[in-house]
Design a protein around this motif. Structure first.
Motif, PDB file in Angstrom:
ATOM      1  N   PHE A  29      40.386 -80.055 -12.446  1.00 52.32           N
ATOM      2  CA  PHE A  29      40.522 -81.075 -11.413  1.00 52.32           C
ATOM      3  C   PHE A  29      40.925 -82.422 -11.997  1.00 52.32           C
ATOM      4  O   PHE A  29      41.543 -83.240 -11.301  1.00 52.32           O
ATOM      5  N   LEU A  30      40.585 -82.693 -13.255  1.00 54.22           N
ATOM      6  CA  LEU A  30      41.079 -83.901 -13.897  1.00 54.22           C
ATOM      7  C   LEU A  30      42.602 -83.850 -14.012  1.00 54.22           C
ATOM      8  O   LEU A  30      43.298 -84.838 -13.698  1.00 54.22           O
ATOM      9  N   VAL A  31      43.137 -82.719 -14.444  1.00 57.45           N
ATOM     10  CA  VAL A  31      44.585 -82.556 -14.552  1.00 57.45           C
ATOM     11  C   VAL A  31      45.235 -82.606 -13.169  1.00 57.45           C
ATOM     12  O   VAL A  31      46.303 -83.219 -12.987  1.00 57.45           O
ATOM     13  N   LEU A  32      44.616 -81.977 -12.183  1.00 58.27           N
ATOM     14  CA  LEU A  32      45.142 -82.030 -10.817  1.00 58.27           C
ATOM     15  C   LEU A  32      45.201 -83.468 -10.312  1.00 58.27           C
ATOM     16  O   LEU A  32      46.176 -83.871  -9.659  1.00 58.27           O
ATOM     17  N   SER A  33      44.171 -84.236 -10.600  1.00 56.95           N
ATOM     18  CA  SER A  33      44.128 -85.620 -10.146  1.00 56.95           C
ATOM     19  C   SER A  33      45.240 -86.458 -10.776  1.00 56.95           C
ATOM     20  O   SER A  33      45.944 -87.210 -10.081  1.00 56.95           O
ATOM     21  N   GLN A  57      18.140 -81.210  -1.578  1.00 60.12           N
ATOM     22  CA  GLN A  57      19.402 -81.893  -1.272  1.00 60.12           C
ATOM     23  C   GLN A  57      20.426 -81.731  -2.389  1.00 60.12           C
ATOM     24  O   GLN A  57      21.618 -81.520  -2.119  1.00 60.12           O
ATOM     25  N   THR A  58      19.996 -81.837  -3.643  1.00 58.99           N
ATOM     26  CA  THR A  58      20.955 -81.689  -4.740  1.00 58.99           C
ATOM     27  C   THR A  58      21.490 -80.266  -4.813  1.00 58.99           C
ATOM     28  O   THR A  58      22.681 -80.051  -5.083  1.00 58.99           O
ATOM     29  N   TYR A  59      20.634 -79.297  -4.556  1.00 64.36           N
ATOM     30  CA  TYR A  59      21.069 -77.901  -4.554  1.00 64.36           C
ATOM     31  C   TYR A  59      22.109 -77.652  -3.472  1.00 64.36           C
ATOM     32  O   TYR A  59      23.156 -77.037  -3.726  1.00 64.36           O
ATOM     33  N   HIS A  60      21.854 -78.148  -2.282  1.00 66.30           N
ATOM     34  CA  HIS A  60      22.796 -77.933  -1.186  1.00 66.30           C
ATOM     35  C   HIS A  60      24.064 -78.773  -1.333  1.00 66.30           C
ATOM     36  O   HIS A  60      25.139 -78.368  -0.877  1.00 66.30           O
ATOM     37  N   LEU A  61      23.955 -79.928  -1.990  1.00 67.55           N
ATOM     38  CA  LEU A  61      25.153 -80.717  -2.291  1.00 67.55           C
ATOM     39  C   LEU A  61      26.052 -79.950  -3.246  1.00 67.55           C
ATOM     40  O   LEU A  61      27.278 -79.896  -3.050  1.00 67.55           O
ATOM     41  N   MET A  62      25.476 -79.345  -4.267  1.00 70.08           N
ATOM     42  CA  MET A  62      26.247 -78.550  -5.211  1.00 70.08           C
ATOM     43  C   MET A  62      26.988 -77.423  -4.504  1.00 70.08           C
ATOM     44  O   MET A  62      28.195 -77.214  -4.716  1.00 70.08           O
ATOM     45  N   ILE A  63      26.295 -76.694  -3.648  1.00 68.52           N
ATOM     46  CA  ILE A  63      26.914 -75.573  -2.938  1.00 68.52           C
ATOM     47  C   ILE A  63      28.006 -76.057  -1.985  1.00 68.52           C
ATOM     48  O   ILE A  63      29.094 -75.464  -1.915  1.00 68.52           O
ATOM     49  N   SER A  64      27.747 -77.135  -1.268  1.00 68.47           N
ATOM     50  CA  SER A  64      28.733 -77.661  -0.309  1.00 68.47           C
ATOM     51  C   SER A  64      30.019 -78.079  -1.013  1.00 68.47           C
ATOM     52  O   SER A  64      31.121 -77.769  -0.553  1.00 68.47           O
ATOM     53  N   ILE A  65      29.876 -78.774  -2.146  1.00 66.56           N
ATOM     54  CA  ILE A  65      31.064 -79.193  -2.895  1.00 66.56           C
ATOM     55  C   ILE A  65      31.802 -77.980  -3.435  1.00 66.56           C
ATOM     56  O   ILE A  65      33.039 -77.913  -3.408  1.00 66.56           O
ATOM     57  N   GLY A  66      31.051 -76.990  -3.933  1.00 60.66           N
ATOM     58  CA  GLY A  66      31.683 -75.779  -4.441  1.00 60.66           C
ATOM     59  C   GLY A  66      32.499 -75.058  -3.386  1.00 60.66           C
ATOM     60  O   GLY A  66      33.627 -74.626  -3.651  1.00 60.66           O
ATOM     61  N   MET A  67      31.964 -74.928  -2.188  1.00 56.36           N
ATOM     62  CA  MET A  67      32.692 -74.261  -1.116  1.00 56.36           C
ATOM     63  C   MET A  67      33.916 -75.072  -0.697  1.00 56.36           C
ATOM     64  O   MET A  67      34.974 -74.506  -0.380  1.00 56.36           O
ATOM     65  N   PHE A  68      33.785 -76.398  -0.701  1.00 55.55           N
ATOM     66  CA  PHE A  68      34.935 -77.246  -0.358  1.00 55.55           C
ATOM     67  C   PHE A  68      36.054 -77.081  -1.386  1.00 55.55           C
ATOM     68  O   PHE A  68      37.243 -77.017  -1.028  1.00 55.55           O
ATOM     69  N   MET A  69      35.704 -77.001  -2.674  1.00 59.12           N
ATOM     70  CA  MET A  69      36.724 -76.842  -3.709  1.00 59.12           C
ATOM     71  C   MET A  69      37.415 -75.487  -3.602  1.00 59.12           C
ATOM     72  O   MET A  69      38.625 -75.382  -3.863  1.00 59.12           O
ATOM     73  N   ILE A  70      36.673 -74.461  -3.227  1.00 59.62           N
ATOM     74  CA  ILE A  70      37.305 -73.155  -2.996  1.00 59.62           C
ATOM     75  C   ILE A  70      38.322 -73.250  -1.870  1.00 59.62           C
ATOM     76  O   ILE A  70      39.471 -72.797  -1.992  1.00 59.62           O
ATOM     77  N   ALA A  71      37.913 -73.861  -0.756  1.00 57.31           N
ATOM     78  CA  ALA A  71      38.816 -74.005   0.388  1.00 57.31           C
ATOM     79  C   ALA A  71      40.029 -74.850   0.027  1.00 57.31           C
ATOM     80  O   ALA A  71      41.175 -74.522   0.400  1.00 57.31           O
ATOM     81  N   LEU A  72      39.804 -75.927  -0.717  1.00 55.64           N
ATOM     82  CA  LEU A  72      40.900 -76.837  -1.082  1.00 55.64           C
ATOM     83  C   LEU A  72      41.914 -76.148  -1.988  1.00 55.64           C
ATOM     84  O   LEU A  72      43.132 -76.256  -1.767  1.00 55.64           O
ATOM     85  N   THR A  73      41.447 -75.433  -3.004  1.00 58.12           N
ATOM     86  CA  THR A  73      42.374 -74.781  -3.933  1.00 58.12           C
ATOM     87  C   THR A  73      43.119 -73.623  -3.265  1.00 58.12           C
ATOM     88  O   THR A  73      44.316 -73.437  -3.510  1.00 58.12           O
ATOM     89  N   LEU A  74      42.434 -72.864  -2.421  1.00 64.88           N
ATOM     90  CA  LEU A  74      43.114 -71.766  -1.712  1.00 64.88           C
ATOM     91  C   LEU A  74      44.151 -72.311  -0.738  1.00 64.88           C
ATOM     92  O   LEU A  74      45.247 -71.746  -0.590  1.00 64.88           O
ATOM     93  N   MET A  86      44.105 -86.289  -5.762  1.00 68.43           N
ATOM     94  CA  MET A  86      43.988 -87.425  -6.668  1.00 68.43           C
ATOM     95  C   MET A  86      42.542 -87.917  -6.755  1.00 68.43           C
ATOM     96  O   MET A  86      42.056 -88.281  -7.824  1.00 68.43           O
ATOM     97  N   TRP A  87      41.838 -87.901  -5.615  1.00 72.81           N
ATOM     98  CA  TRP A  87      40.445 -88.361  -5.593  1.00 72.81           C
ATOM     99  C   TRP A  87      39.450 -87.226  -5.823  1.00 72.81           C
ATOM    100  O   TRP A  87      38.253 -87.483  -5.991  1.00 72.81           O
ATOM    101  N   SER A  88      39.938 -85.997  -5.854  1.00 72.29           N
ATOM    102  CA  SER A  88      39.027 -84.854  -5.992  1.00 72.29           C
ATOM    103  C   SER A  88      38.443 -84.727  -7.390  1.00 72.29           C
ATOM    104  O   SER A  88      37.571 -83.879  -7.614  1.00 72.29           O
ATOM    105  N   VAL A  89      38.888 -85.551  -8.320  1.00 70.10           N
ATOM    106  CA  VAL A  89      38.357 -85.498  -9.679  1.00 70.10           C
ATOM    107  C   VAL A  89      36.845 -85.733  -9.708  1.00 70.10           C
ATOM    108  O   VAL A  89      36.143 -85.268 -10.619  1.00 70.10           O
ATOM    109  N   PHE A  90      36.342 -86.420  -8.686  1.00 69.22           N
ATOM    110  CA  PHE A  90      34.898 -86.700  -8.638  1.00 69.22           C
ATOM    111  C   PHE A  90      34.079 -85.494  -8.156  1.00 69.22           C
ATOM    112  O   PHE A  90      32.870 -85.441  -8.395  1.00 69.22           O
ATOM    113  N   LEU A  91      34.710 -84.549  -7.477  1.00 70.33           N
ATOM    114  CA  LEU A  91      33.962 -83.445  -6.881  1.00 70.33           C
ATOM    115  C   LEU A  91      33.246 -82.572  -7.904  1.00 70.33           C
ATOM    116  O   LEU A  91      32.038 -82.313  -7.763  1.00 70.33           O
ATOM    117  N   PRO A  92      33.931 -82.071  -8.952  1.00 68.64           N
ATOM    118  CA  PRO A  92      33.203 -81.250  -9.931  1.00 68.64           C
ATOM    119  C   PRO A  92      32.102 -82.026 -10.642  1.00 68.64           C
ATOM    120  O   PRO A  92      31.060 -81.446 -10.981  1.00 68.64           O
TER     121      PRO A  92
END
Length: 461
Positions: free
Chosen positions: A198-202, A323-340, A362-368
C-alpha cells in the motif's frame, strides 16, 4: 496514575511508534524483490529504476526502525526488571537467535543492496535484495516467537519461588513452535506485505494524479496491486487460524474480543458495537451465533464467556480490546474490497481513468498501519492481566525501584524525541517522493521485444 499504568503507557507508545517501520520494510522488500526479478527476466530498465527508487525509501525506513527498536530493550530492564528476570532465558534466546539468524543476514547484505549498483552483477544484486528481505522476515519470526511464548508458553519449567522465580527453557524448539507462533508469524508477515504494497500504491497513485513519471507509476502500481490483493485475501485465512488458537488457549481473550459475557452459551459475532461494562452486555449489530459457528462450526455451540472467569483474571480494558479488534477486521475487509475493485477495473482496462480511485489509494497508505496497530493493541490488551499468560501478572512484572515521576519524565522526553524523529521521517520521505525516480522514461529499453510492453504502459517517445 501509578507506576504500572504509566509504564504500560510508555511501552505502548514506544512499541507503537517502532511498529510503523518493520512492517513497511518487510513489505517493501517483497515488492522490491518482485520489481528486480522482473528486471532480470525482461531486461527492462524501468524495473531497475523502480528498485533503485524504492531502495532509497527502504533505507530510510530501515534506519529509523533500527533506532527506535533499541529503546524497547532498555525498557525491559528499567521498567520491567522482574519481567526481564522471569523471562530472560526465553526472551534472551529469541533475541540472540534474531541477531544471529536475522539481523546479521539483513545488515550484511544491506550494503550490497544500497551501494552495489554497477559494482556487482545484476544477479548478485538481486540475491542481496532477496537476502535483505528474508533477513527482515526472519527478524519478525524471533520477535513474534518471543511474544507468542508470552501468549501460549510451552517448553519451559519454573525455577525458584516468589520474586526469585524464573522460566527456564527445557526444549528450545518446543518454545519456538509454541501453539500460537506459526499462526501469529503468518499473520504479522501478511500484514507487513500489505503495508509495503500500500505504500507503493500510494506513491504510484500520487504520480498518476499529477501526471508525472506515468510509465513508472502505472507499472509499479500494478505490481503492488498484485501483492496487496493476494496478501489481503490470504489475511482472511491467517486471521481465522490465529483466532482459532485464541479460542483454544486464551478463552478469556476471545470473550473480550467479541464482548461475550454469558457463561457457556452460544456466542454472537459483532460487526460493530460497544460493551456496556456496567450491565455486562454488548450492544451493536451482530450475527446471532456467529462466533460459535466460526469456532465450532455450529451456531448453537457454547463458548466460554467472561462470566466463566474471575474478575481479576479478565481483560481490564474491555472496550479497548473490543474496538481495536473490530477496527482491524473492518479495515481488512475494506482493503479486500478496494483491491478487488481495482483489479476489476484493471481487467476492464479502466484502472487509471478513475481519478477518485487514485485519490483513495493515495491516502490508503494509512489503512494497513491502523490495522496493524489495532491488531497488536487487541492482542496485548486482551492478554491482560497477564504479561505471561497464566504465569506472571503484569502488576508483578514491574521494577521495584522505578517511581511514577521518573516514568512521566522519560515519557515526556520520548514523546518529544519521537515527534521530532517522525517529523524528520515524513520530511525525508516527502522529499524523496517529490524528487521521484531517476529518469525512468529515458531508461526504458526499447528493444523490439519490449516495445509492446512500453506501449502498454503508456510510454510514448
Amino acid at each position: 496514575m501509578d507506576v504500572e499504568i504509566l509504564s504500560r503507557i510508555q511501552f505502548a507508545f514506544t512499541i507503537s511508534f517502532h511498529y510503523i517501520y518493520p512492517p513497511l520494510s518487510i513489505g517493501l522488500g517483497l515488492v522490491m524483490v518482485a520489481m528486480e526479478g522482473l528486471y532480470l527476466k525482461t531486461g527492462n530498465k524501468l524495473y531497475e529504476n523502480m528498485t533503485k527508487f524504492y531502495t532509497k525509501i527502504f533505507a530510510l525506513i530501515f534506519g529509523i526502525g533500527v533506532a527506535t527498536g533499541i529503546v524497547m530493550e532498555f525498557e525491559f530492564g528499567t521498567n520491567w526488571a522482574t519481567y526481564s528476570k522471569y523471562v530472560g532465558d526465553v526472551f534472551g534466546s529469541a533475541l540472540a537467535a534474531e541477531g544471529i539468524f536475522a539481523f546479521a543476514l539483513e545488515s550484511g547484505f544491506l550494503g550490497v543492496l544500497l551501494f552495489g549498483w554497477n559494482k556487482v552483477s545484476p544477479r548478485v544484486h538481486f540475491f542481496s535484495t532477496v537476502m535483505v528481505t528474508l533477513g527482515s522476515m526472519f527478524s519478525a519470526i524471533w520477535i513474534v516467537v518471543a511474544n507468542s511464548w508470552q501468549q501460549t508458553p510451552t517448553g519451559y519449567k519454573i525455577e525458584g519461588e516468589g520474586l526469585a522465580a524464573r522460566a527456564v527453557i527445557t526444549d528450545f524448539w518446543e518454545m519456538v513452535f509454541n501453539p500460537s507462533s506459526i499462526q501469529r508469524v503468518s499473520h504479522v508477515w501478511i500484514g507487513s506485505f500489505i503495508a509495503g504494497a500500500f505504500l507503493v500504491l500510494s506513491i504510484s497513485a500520487y504520480y498518476i494524479l499529477r501526471k508525472k513519471h506515468l510509465p513508472f507509476a502505472r507499472s509499479s502500481f500494478k505490481i503492488a496491486l498484485c501483492v496487496a490483493t493476494v496478501s489481503s485475501l490470504l489475511q482472511l485465512v491467517a486471521g481465522h487460524a490465529s483466532a482459532d488458537v485464541v479460542a483454544e488457549h486464551q478463552p478469556a481473550k476471545l470473550a473480550a474480543l467479541e464482548g461475550h459475557f454469558e457463561k457457556d452459551k452460544a456466542a454472537d459475532m459483532y460487526l460493530l458495537g460497544y460493551i456496556d461494562t456496567k450491565n455486562k452486555k454488548t450492544v451493536g449489530l451482530n450475527i446471532p451465533g456467529g462466533l460459535s459457528f466460526l469456532t465450532h462450526g455450529d451456531f448453537k455451540a457454547p463458548v466460554k464467556g467472561l462470566n466463566n472467569f474471575r474478575q481479576q483474571d479478565q481483560p481490564q480494558a474491555l472496550n479497548v480490546v473490543f474496538q481495536t479488534y473490530h477496527l482491524m477486521i473492518s479495515i481488512g475487509m475494506f482493503m479486500i474490497a478496494l483491491t478487488l475493485f481495482a483489479c476489476w477495473h484493471w481487467y476492464k482496462d479502466s484502472l487509471f481513468e478513475k481519478k477518485w480511485l487514485m485519490h483513495v489509494f493515495m491516502w490508503s497508505v494509512f489503512l494497513p498501519q491502523l490495522a496493524n496497530q489495532a491488531g497488536w493493541f487487541a492482542a496485548e490488551t486482551g492478554r491482560q492481566p497477564w504479561v505471561v499468560y497464566g504465569l506472571l501478572r503484569t502488576s508483578d512484572a514491574l521494577s521495584q525501584a522505578v517511581k511514577a515521576e521518573q516514568v512521566v519524565f522519560s515519557l515526556i522526553l520520548f514523546s518529544v524525541v519521537y515527534t521530532l524523529l517522525f517529523a524528520l521521517f515524513i520530511y525525508l520521505l516527502n522529499k524523496k517522493i517529490k524528487h521521484g525516480p531517476s529518469h525512468p522514461e529515458e531508461d526504458i529499453d526499447h528493444s523490439p521485444q519490449l516495445k509492446s510492453m512500453a506501449n502498454e504502459l503508456g510510454y510514448t517517445k
